[in-house]
Design a protein around this motif. Structure first.
Motif, mmCIF file in Angstrom:
data_model
loop_
_atom_site.group_PDB
_atom_site.id
_atom_site.type_symbol
_atom_site.label_atom_id
_atom_site.label_comp_id
_atom_site.label_asym_id
_atom_site.label_seq_id
_atom_site.Cartn_x
_atom_site.Cartn_y
_atom_site.Cartn_z
ATOM 1 N N ALA A 118 2.967 -1.302 4.255
ATOM 2 C CA ALA A 118 2.486 0.049 3.995
ATOM 3 C C ALA A 118 3.692 0.953 3.842
ATOM 4 C CB ALA A 118 1.600 0.530 5.133
ATOM 5 N N HIS A 119 3.782 1.657 2.725
ATOM 6 C CA HIS A 119 4.882 2.578 2.469
ATOM 7 C C HIS A 119 4.332 3.999 2.510
ATOM 8 C CE1 HIS A 119 7.158 -0.765 0.116
ATOM 9 N NE2 HIS A 119 7.139 -0.971 1.414
ATOM 10 N N ILE A 120 4.887 4.801 3.400
ATOM 11 C CA ILE A 120 4.386 6.157 3.616
ATOM 12 C C ILE A 120 5.391 7.173 3.083
ATOM 13 C CG2 ILE A 120 3.729 7.857 5.349
ATOM 14 C CD1 ILE A 120 2.760 5.568 7.087
ATOM 15 N N ARG A 121 4.898 8.058 2.239
ATOM 16 C CA ARG A 121 5.670 9.217 1.776
ATOM 17 C C ARG A 121 5.144 10.418 2.535
ATOM 18 N NH1 ARG A 121 8.033 8.042 -3.246
ATOM 19 N NH2 ARG A 121 6.822 6.543 -4.406
ATOM 20 N N GLY A 122 6.013 11.022 3.321
ATOM 21 C CA GLY A 122 5.607 12.193 4.087
ATOM 22 C C GLY A 122 6.295 13.436 3.565
ATOM 23 N N ASP A 123 5.517 14.463 3.311
ATOM 24 C CA ASP A 123 6.088 15.733 2.878
ATOM 25 C C ASP A 123 6.998 16.257 3.982
ATOM 26 O OD1 ASP A 123 5.949 17.970 0.835
ATOM 27 O OD2 ASP A 123 5.458 19.047 2.684
ATOM 28 N N VAL A 124 8.097 16.915 3.613
ATOM 29 C CA VAL A 124 9.086 17.362 4.592
ATOM 30 C C VAL A 124 8.495 18.389 5.562
ATOM 31 C CG1 VAL A 124 10.053 19.226 3.192
ATOM 32 C CG2 VAL A 124 11.511 18.024 4.819
ATOM 33 N N ASN A 125 7.480 19.117 5.170
ATOM 34 C CA ASN A 125 6.876 20.138 6.024
ATOM 35 C C ASN A 125 5.650 19.632 6.776
ATOM 36 O OD1 ASN A 125 8.773 22.099 5.216
ATOM 37 N ND2 ASN A 125 7.635 22.401 3.328
ATOM 38 N N VAL A 183 0.851 -1.184 0.000
ATOM 39 C CA VAL A 183 0.000 0.000 0.000
ATOM 40 C C VAL A 183 0.890 1.238 0.000
ATOM 41 C CG1 VAL A 183 -1.719 1.278 1.316
ATOM 42 C CG2 VAL A 183 -1.804 -1.216 1.263
ATOM 43 N N ALA A 184 0.643 2.136 -0.947
ATOM 44 C CA ALA A 184 1.407 3.383 -1.037
ATOM 45 C C ALA A 184 0.545 4.530 -0.520
ATOM 46 C CB ALA A 184 1.829 3.634 -2.479
ATOM 47 N N LEU A 185 1.006 5.155 0.561
ATOM 48 C CA LEU A 185 0.296 6.289 1.143
ATOM 49 C C LEU A 185 1.151 7.538 1.006
ATOM 50 C CD1 LEU A 185 -0.931 4.724 4.507
ATOM 51 C CD2 LEU A 185 -2.212 4.949 2.393
ATOM 52 N N SER A 186 0.496 8.662 0.780
ATOM 53 C CA SER A 186 1.167 9.961 0.778
ATOM 54 C C SER A 186 0.488 10.819 1.831
ATOM 55 C CB SER A 186 1.059 10.632 -0.588
ATOM 56 O OG SER A 186 1.676 9.835 -1.572
ATOM 57 N N VAL A 187 1.297 11.483 2.650
ATOM 58 C CA VAL A 187 0.756 12.298 3.736
ATOM 59 C C VAL A 187 1.310 13.708 3.605
ATOM 60 C CG1 VAL A 187 0.545 12.541 6.232
ATOM 61 C CG2 VAL A 187 0.709 10.266 5.227
ATOM 62 N N ARG A 188 0.408 14.685 3.697
ATOM 63 C CA ARG A 188 0.828 16.085 3.689
ATOM 64 C C ARG A 188 -0.161 16.903 4.498
ATOM 65 N NH1 ARG A 188 -0.555 18.381 -2.335
ATOM 66 N NH2 ARG A 188 -2.797 18.265 -2.098
ATOM 67 N N ALA A 189 0.239 18.091 4.831
ATOM 68 C CA ALA A 189 -0.622 18.991 5.598
ATOM 69 C C ALA A 189 -0.819 20.259 4.786
ATOM 70 C CB ALA A 189 -0.007 19.313 6.946
ATOM 71 N N THR A 190 -2.065 20.662 4.633
ATOM 72 C CA THR A 190 -2.368 21.916 3.957
ATOM 73 C C THR A 190 -3.319 22.704 4.839
ATOM 74 O OG1 THR A 190 -4.149 20.824 2.723
ATOM 75 C CG2 THR A 190 -2.046 21.078 1.603
ATOM 76 N N PRO A 247 3.633 18.002 9.770
ATOM 77 C CA PRO A 247 3.855 17.735 11.197
ATOM 78 C C PRO A 247 3.783 16.238 11.484
ATOM 79 C CG PRO A 247 1.934 19.164 10.871
ATOM 80 C CD PRO A 247 2.453 18.801 9.529
ATOM 81 N N TYR A 248 4.492 15.835 12.517
ATOM 82 C CA TYR A 248 4.557 14.407 12.832
ATOM 83 C C TYR A 248 3.189 13.834 13.199
ATOM 84 C CZ TYR A 248 5.799 9.936 14.742
ATOM 85 O OH TYR A 248 5.857 8.598 14.967
ATOM 86 N N ARG A 249 2.301 14.644 13.754
ATOM 87 C CA ARG A 249 0.985 14.125 14.144
ATOM 88 C C ARG A 249 0.239 13.564 12.938
ATOM 89 N NH1 ARG A 249 -2.994 17.749 12.842
ATOM 90 N NH2 ARG A 249 -2.245 19.851 12.395
ATOM 91 N N CYS A 250 0.450 14.142 11.763
ATOM 92 C CA CYS A 250 -0.216 13.639 10.556
ATOM 93 C C CYS A 250 0.356 12.277 10.150
ATOM 94 C CB CYS A 250 -0.059 14.638 9.415
ATOM 95 S SG CYS A 250 -0.811 16.233 9.714
ATOM 96 N N ILE A 251 1.672 12.196 10.125
ATOM 97 C CA ILE A 251 2.320 10.934 9.739
ATOM 98 C C ILE A 251 2.089 9.881 10.814
ATOM 99 C CG2 ILE A 251 4.550 9.859 9.240
ATOM 100 C CD1 ILE A 251 5.366 12.586 8.033
ATOM 101 N N CYS A 263 -4.498 17.624 8.049
ATOM 102 C CA CYS A 263 -3.760 16.469 7.528
ATOM 103 C C CYS A 263 -4.517 15.849 6.356
ATOM 104 C CB CYS A 263 -3.573 15.416 8.623
ATOM 105 S SG CYS A 263 -2.655 15.993 10.046
ATOM 106 N N GLU A 264 -3.777 15.530 5.320
ATOM 107 C CA GLU A 264 -4.353 14.855 4.158
ATOM 108 C C GLU A 264 -3.587 13.566 3.919
ATOM 109 O OE1 GLU A 264 -4.029 17.565 0.895
ATOM 110 O OE2 GLU A 264 -5.728 18.776 1.565
ATOM 111 N N VAL A 265 -4.330 12.461 3.794
ATOM 112 C CA VAL A 265 -3.732 11.158 3.509
ATOM 113 C C VAL A 265 -4.297 10.680 2.176
ATOM 114 C CG1 VAL A 265 -3.431 8.784 4.290
ATOM 115 C CG2 VAL A 265 -3.543 10.634 5.967
#
Length: 159
Positions: free
Chosen positions: A116-123, A63-70, A125-129, A74-76
């Motif tokens: 599960a492979h998670i790609r987290g945007d560098v900006n 499973v490929a997940l991408s996580v970012r915050a806007t 926050p850890y709470r989202c990831i 949090c957006e997954v």
């Protein structure tokens, strides 16, 4: 330790270097190091892996997940689809059950569970990831990894 003050007995100037203060300072430093080094070195013995990074092997069942915050939210993304936390949990449970059934059930020999492979945007926050990790673990995924980008010009080597 002796110390002489004044000119030599034959009238010539004294040319000996007085090493007494140097020896005193060195002995004090030696004692300090002997006391502090055992305190600094006390660690729990751990066998760490000897790799720079481990290239991921992409498997279709992973499973490929991408996580970012806007905007503080949090957006997954599951693949390219934005999912809510409940949708993420539901999809993960369905995916894991389908993969286990495909391999012959939970008691099948040589059962290989998806990751599960998670790609987290560098900006982000850890709470989202951390929330995405927690949700995937709640769903039953035993292996959750992070996808990162090596620095430019980096050459991988296996140790």
């Amino acid at each position: 330790m002796a110390m002489s003050a004044g000119p030599a007995e034959d009238g010539s100037p004294m040319s000996d270097i007085n090493t007494t203060p140097l020896v005193d300072v060195m002995l004090v430093l030696l004692i300090i190091f002997l006391i502090t080094v055992p305190v600094v070195i006390q660690t729990v013995p751990v066998n760490l892996p000897k790799v720079v990074f481990e290239p991921t092997t992409t498997k279709p069942e992973n499973v490929a997940l991408s996580v970012r915050a806007t905007g503080g939210k949090c957006e997954v993304y599951w693949g390219q689809t934005l999912v809510s936390p409940q949708e993420l949990l539901d999809r993960a449970v369905v995916k894991l059950r389908a993969e286990i059934d495909k391999q012959g059930g939970p008691t099948a020999p040589g059962l290989e569970l998806p990751e599960a492979h998670i790609r987290g945007d560098v900006n982000t926050p850890y709470r989202c990831i951390g929330g995405a990790i927690f949700t995937m673990q709640r769903a039953g995924f035993a292996r959750v990894g992070f996808i990162s980008e090596p620095p430019a010009g980096f050459v991988s080597q296996r140790l």
